[in-house]
Design an enzyme around this catalytic site. Structure first.
Site, short mmCIF file in Angstrom:
data_model
loop_
_atom_site.label_atom_id
_atom_site.label_comp_id
_atom_site.label_asym_id
_atom_site.label_seq_id
_atom_site.Cartn_x
_atom_site.Cartn_y
_atom_site.Cartn_z
N ASN A 155 -17.10 36.52 69.34
CA ASN A 155 -18.01 37.64 69.06
C ASN A 155 -19.32 37.57 69.85
O ASN A 155 -19.94 38.58 70.13
CB ASN A 155 -18.26 37.79 67.56
CG ASN A 155 -18.85 36.55 66.93
OD1 ASN A 155 -18.74 35.44 67.45
ND2 ASN A 155 -19.47 36.72 65.78
N GLU A 253 -21.05 25.90 62.05
CA GLU A 253 -21.67 27.19 61.74
C GLU A 253 -20.54 28.11 61.35
O GLU A 253 -19.75 28.52 62.19
CB GLU A 253 -22.46 27.71 62.95
CG GLU A 253 -23.43 28.83 62.59
CD GLU A 253 -22.82 30.21 62.73
OE1 GLU A 253 -22.44 30.77 61.68
OE2 GLU A 253 -22.72 30.71 63.85
N CYS A 287 -21.56 37.12 62.26
CA CYS A 287 -21.50 36.31 61.05
C CYS A 287 -22.72 36.52 60.16
O CYS A 287 -22.68 36.16 58.98
CB CYS A 287 -21.37 34.83 61.41
SG CYS A 287 -22.64 34.24 62.54
#
Length: 484
Positions: A155, A253, A287
């Protein structure tokens, strides 16, 4: 193909050499058009081992360089990224689908990490501690962890590499990255910038292999001392288990489920703009994007009305067109999840005010989905409990600050949260009460190279960015010195 006259054919970058012409290749497809963007080689375990060997050999010399010398290499790499911004942004949009204006912004964001850590590496300090007696001196020094392996997501195919690469190199570590198969061409362009900056062979490596082959190989290696990963919580948990055998230093993460709260004293225009900025960047495929909105009843109708107007203005299309706001979803799996979330919400009583439909009539069509506003959302809807990863914004009415915070914290995730209020006392209390690693107060775009990025609970371990971001790449050594 946009600016490319023909599909790109790029290779793995291992120990200072471009490799893989002898390997089978896979296609990289533009999700907006289903056209071929380029090809990359399918690497093997042998290629991963070669990258580890090269990184290990390079580490012996790279760690000896002064922080100033390493910074000089990073400054040159930063300059190359800036010089090649348009070219890299074009490739990024073609393989990822995000609008070109966002891709340009991402390249600049990616470059900012290199610039920041070129300087931050000079501020890695030890300390001297008073000893108990005249014949002892106590020193604490910081040293690089060693060879670092990184797994990055599709992304943000540029920024998620440099956010790991820059602090690793600044700390004196060497680096191996496995980018995703959806967006490997951007990664290869970043490797080209590293090579053009003169970074010594083996210091930076990129290898494309199946996920399992890469993770299993680096996890077994005693040479690889650190693993850093950005992706799903499910995969992060698996990597954490695998790392136990060699006791690797690990940074994760992971997934998010970001709430956004609008209190009844908020500036509505600011709250709407913040919601748009947070929710619809990269078609909602981030995210930290706002996944569920909680609005107090006193301001609910006004907020929904103005948000409806803004969402309706967003244009969907090929990211290479300058006026496009929303590009395609990355693939069929992502598209199907968004469809499922919207259908579930409607079945459970949500009302679609804007959008609500995909643009696919068959799986051969590009996976576009309309920017969608849902009202009357409830806690039992998938879009309120799972990360949608798409351009869907569900809004739920709440009555009190306490209710909003309770609902916001009712999740196993804790990456990012947002809230809007003009009252300092009220805002301070809510900021402290939200159980998240990143909190935006009257602000929908908090990411910055100079600030720590990371989550609580099942959203990960460690921080990237800021002064905190270099610490995971350093070991602390205590020297107890006896003197006469």
């Amino acid at each position: 193909m946009g600016a490319n006259e023909r599909p790109l054919h790029l290779l793995n970058y291992i120990n200072g050499e471009w490799q893989g012409d002898n390997l089978e290749t896979f296609d990289v497809i533009n999700p907006a058009t289903n056209e071929l963007v380029g090809t990359m080689p399918n690497g093997t375990e042998k290629d991963v081992l070669a990258a580890i060997e090269g990184a290990d050999a390079a580490f012996k010399e790279w760690k000896k360089l002064s922080a100033e010398e390493r910074a000089a290499y990073l400054e040159k790499m930063y300059a190359r990224l800036i010089e090649r911004k348009e070219e890299i942004a074009q490739v990024l949009t073609e393989e990822n689908g995000k609008p070109l204006k966002e891709a340009r912004g991402e390249v600049l964001y990616a470059a900012s990490f290199i610039k920041w850590y070129a300087e931050e590496g000079k501020r890695v300090y030890g300390r001297t501690i008073p000893s108990k007696g005249e014949g002892q001196r106590i020193q604490v020094i910081k040293q690089p962890v060693g060879v670092v392996a990184a797994i990055t997501p599709w992304n943000f195919p540029a920024a998620m590499i440099t956010r790991k690469l820059a602090p690793a190199l600044a700390a004196g570590c060497t680096f191996i990255v496995k980018p995703p198969k959806e967006t490997p061409l951007t990664a290869a362009k970043i490797m080209e910038c590293a090579e053009e900056a003169g970074i010594p062979r083996g210091v930076v490596n990129m290898v494309l292999t199946p996920n399992e082959a890469f993770s299993e190989t680096v996890q077994k290696s005693k040479v690889v001392r650190k693993l850093t990963f950005t992706g799903s919580t499910e995969v992060g948990k698996l990597l954490m288990k695998q790392s136990a055998d060699t006791m690797k230093n690990i940074s994760l993460e992971l997934g998010g489920q970001a709430p956004l709260i609008v209190l009844d004293d908020a500036d509505v225009e600011t709250a709407v703009e913040g919601t748009i900025a947070s929710k619809f960047r990269n078609a909602g495929q981030t995210c930290i994007c706002a996944n569920r909105i909680y609005v107090q009843s006193g301001i609910y109708d006004e907020f929904v009305g103005k948000l409806k107007e803004k969402v309706a203005e967003l244009k969907v299309g090929n990211g290479l067109e300058e006026d496009v706001d929303i590009g395609p979803l990355i693939n069929q799996k992502g598209y199907d999840k968004v469809v499922r979330h919207v259908e579930d919400a409607v079945a459970k009583g949500a009302e679609v005010l804007v959008g609500g439909k995909g643009h696919q009539t068959s799986e051969q069509d590009a996976p576009f989905f309309e920017p969608t506003l849902l009202i009357n959302a409830k806690e039992n809807m998938l879009c309120m409990t799972e990360e949608t990863f798409g351009p869907v914004v569900p809004v739920q009415k709440v009555e009190s600050d306490e209710e909003a915070v309770r609902l916001a914290n009712d999740t196993p995730f804790g990456l990012a949260a947002y809230y809007f209020t003009e009252n300092m006392s009220r805002g301070t209390k809510i900021g402290e009460a939200l159980d998240y690693g990143i909190v935006g107060w009257n602000h929908g775009a908090p990411s910055a190279a100079q600030a720590p990025f990371g989550g609580t609970k099942q959203s990960g371990l460690g921080r990237e960015g800021g002064a905190e971001g270099i610490e995971p790449f350093l070991e602390t050594k205590y020297l107890s010195i006896g003197i006469k």
